[in-house]
Write an enzyme that holds these catalytic residues in place. Structure first.
Site, PDB file in Angstrom:
ATOM      1  CG  LEU A   1      -2.020  -1.044   1.255  1.00 44.22           C
ATOM      2  CD1 LEU A   1      -2.653  -1.159   2.522  1.00 44.22           C
ATOM      3  CD2 LEU A   1      -2.860  -1.307   0.242  1.00 44.22           C
ATOM      4  CG  HIS A   2       4.441   1.502   0.867  1.00 45.52           C
ATOM      5  ND1 HIS A   2       5.207   0.752   0.992  1.00 45.52           N
ATOM      6  CD2 HIS A   2       3.373   1.786   1.969  1.00 45.52           C
ATOM      7  CE1 HIS A   2       5.051   0.489   2.428  1.00 45.52           C
ATOM      8  NE2 HIS A   2       4.036   1.280   2.944  1.00 45.52           N
ATOM      9  N   PRO A   3       1.597   3.259  -3.120  1.00 44.19           N
ATOM     10  CG  PRO A   3      -0.603   3.927  -3.456  1.00 44.19           C
ATOM     11  CD  PRO A   3       0.455   3.087  -2.444  1.00 44.19           C
TER      12      PRO A   3
END
Length: 526
Positions: free
Chosen positions: A464-466
């Site tokens: 969850l690190h776009p």
């Protein structure tokens, strides 16, 4: 209605920008957040252990999904993003990792990026935080983000630290102070047993300011442009709000989407979506980067994990304990420790991150075993894969297409084999022998390099690190100016969030995002 600055997105960066700009009493700031307020009665948002209940919950989460990933068997990868005041800081894992100094020195090597070196970013990291430890020259002690160290009292954390040492990895004295390599207790955005989101740290303390307005439940449809100048925004209900400038803080997916539906982006993407091309900017939505991770899980032979907290009959009492005392299993994110290692001896600095959890569980709360277990989350932090964000139409309510291209390069695939083997080496150390009842994921049958890669393609999830979809710089694919994060070729329009990173950092993204917001706010006020 006219204000000086409209901040589109009341998420992590947006809360900081709004709070800092409104410190000037003569500067009127309006925050527009599409999601709901993080009200006190939204208990799952404020309970640290509630994160598995808010991820994927449409009440708080945009619930994006990737296109079929070609190197992961055509799987669509779910992507949670916060749809609430505080943005993803209201639903994330609460781990605070600045990144390695080499990340920022790498940024600074590009033309015009000299101010984004580690030395140039450090003052803004310090401005953002209150750490209760560390060298004052490296750590902040009076910022809004109050940090606490994971207590690591469960005996499985002791086994993890000992196993890391047995495998030859040192203890990191302060991984956020520049010396990242080794194992450590994590800094966390938790204060007195409660999640400390960006909204709670920056925005709530200043909501009484007469020059600051916050509107929730209103989605921005597009940015209004007159020639090459942004003059305001239009909401989905048709309302037009005018401003001296617009600052997009909608995140690495939302900000490029808003630019594209407003006619700013790659000409071909806009034409395919039947959006008038107002400003051809090829880099908008390109350069998408992320962290992928797997869970290597063991069954636990002793009843010491926090598995009982998952049982439905225990949860009412755990919730009541948290409500009354802010203590107990609900008062922690359980990601209390981890580490940073090199995938190869030649790597200039650690490029593999570990999170240890005294529980065998997935992000959605599902568990592969009925009893006790533990696991290490792991993945390479500096992958070569690059993807994109592209709108389907001019309707901002329609989620854009996302393609990450995970596992698409030979170097990334080699790194993944190394990651899984290193994690297994740690979990097989003598310190874990009294606890281990065997590996349950990926399982002892997964042994060869091909087996490992097939399992990763089948089982890995996003961390969850776009990021990096509106990158700063001065090359042909850059989107914003490094000095004030203004959109190239336009006036009065800025982007401030994780999308402006030119390359992803070595760790969780919340801390560097807040540093960027602090640094950009100072530039916008000058």
């Amino acid at each position: 209605m006219s204000v000086d600055t409209i901040v589109v997105g009341g998420g992590s960066a947006g809360c900081c920008v709004a709070a800092r700009l409104s410190e000037d009493p003569d500067h009127r700031v309006l925050v527009l957040e599409a999601g709901r307020r993080d009200a006190w009665y939204e208990l799952l948002l404020h309970m640290p252990a509630g994160l598995s209940r808010v991820l994927g919950n449409p009440r708080y989460d945009w619930r994006y999904s990737s296109e079929p990933e070609p190197f992961m068997g055509g799987r669509r990868i779910a992507h949670a993003r916060g749809k609430v005041l505080g943005g993803s800081s209201s639903i994330n894992g609460m781990i605070f990792v600045r990144g390695h100094p080499g990340d920022f020195d790498g940024w600074a090597q590009a033309e015009g990026m000299e101010g984004w070196s580690w030395e140039g970013c450090l003052p803004w990291f310090r401005t953002s935080e209150t750490a209760l430890w560390g060298d004052p020259a490296l750590r902040g002690h009076s910022g809004p983000l109050e940090l606490e160290l994971g207590p690591c009292t469960n005996p499985l954390f002791g086994a993890f630290f000992e196993a890391m040492a047995q495998a030859g990895y040192p203890r990191a004295a302060d991984y956020n102070g520049g010396a990242q390599e080794g194992h450590t207790a994590f800094d966390r955005n938790i204060r007195k047993g409660t999640r400390l989101s960006a909204a709670r740290a920056y925005l709530h303390p200043v909501l009484a300011r007469p020059n600051l307005s916050v509107r929730t439940g209103c989605q921005t449809a597009r940015v209004l442009l007159e020639g090459t100048r942004a003059v305001g925004v239009e909401l989905l209900n048709g309302e037009r709000l005018l401003a001296g400038r617009v600052v997009l803080c909608a995140g690495a997916i939302g900000s490029p989407q808003l630019l594209q539906v407003s006619g700013v982006g790659p000409e071909q993407v806009l034409r395919e979506a039947e959006v008038p091309v107002l400003h051809d900017l090829p880099g908008v939505g390109e350069n998408l980067q992320d962290h992928l991770e797997v869970y290597v899980q063991h069954a636990c032979a002793q009843p010491v994990s926090v598995a009982p907290a998952l049982r439905w009959w225990n949860q009412p009492w755990i919730g009541l304990e948290w409500l009354l005392t802010r203590t107990g299993p609900a008062a922690t994110n359980h990601f209390e420790a981890g580490g940073f290692l090199k995938t190869t001896p030649e790597a200039p600095y650690p490029d593999l991150q570990l999170h240890f959890l005294p529980l065998a569980v997935r992000y959605d709360g599902s568990s592969p075993v009925a009893g006790h277990g533990y696991q290490i989350h792991a993945g390479p932090n500096l992958a070569e894969a690059r993807g994109w964000v592209r709108i389907r139409s001019g309707d901002v309510r329609e989620h854009p297409r996302l393609q990450f291209n995970y596992l698409s390069t030979e170097r990334d695939r080699r790194a993944w084999v190394t990651v899984v083997r290193k994690v297994r080496e740690i979990l097989d150390q003598p310190a874990f022998q009294p606890f281990s009842d065997g590996e349950i994921s990926p399982g002892p049958e997964v042994t060869s390099d091909d087996d490992i890669l097939a399992w990763v393609a089948q089982d890995a999830e996003t961390a969850l690190h776009p990021s990096c979809t509106c990158k700063m710089g001065r090359d042909a694919l850059s989107v914003v100016d490094p000095d004030d994060l203004s959109v190239h070729g336009l006036q009065g329009l800025h982007v401030v969030d994780a999308s402006v990173m030119p390359s992803i950092t070595n760790g969780n993204l919340y801390a560097p995002t807040m540093m960027i917001a602090e640094k950009a706010s100072a530039a916008l006020r000058s």
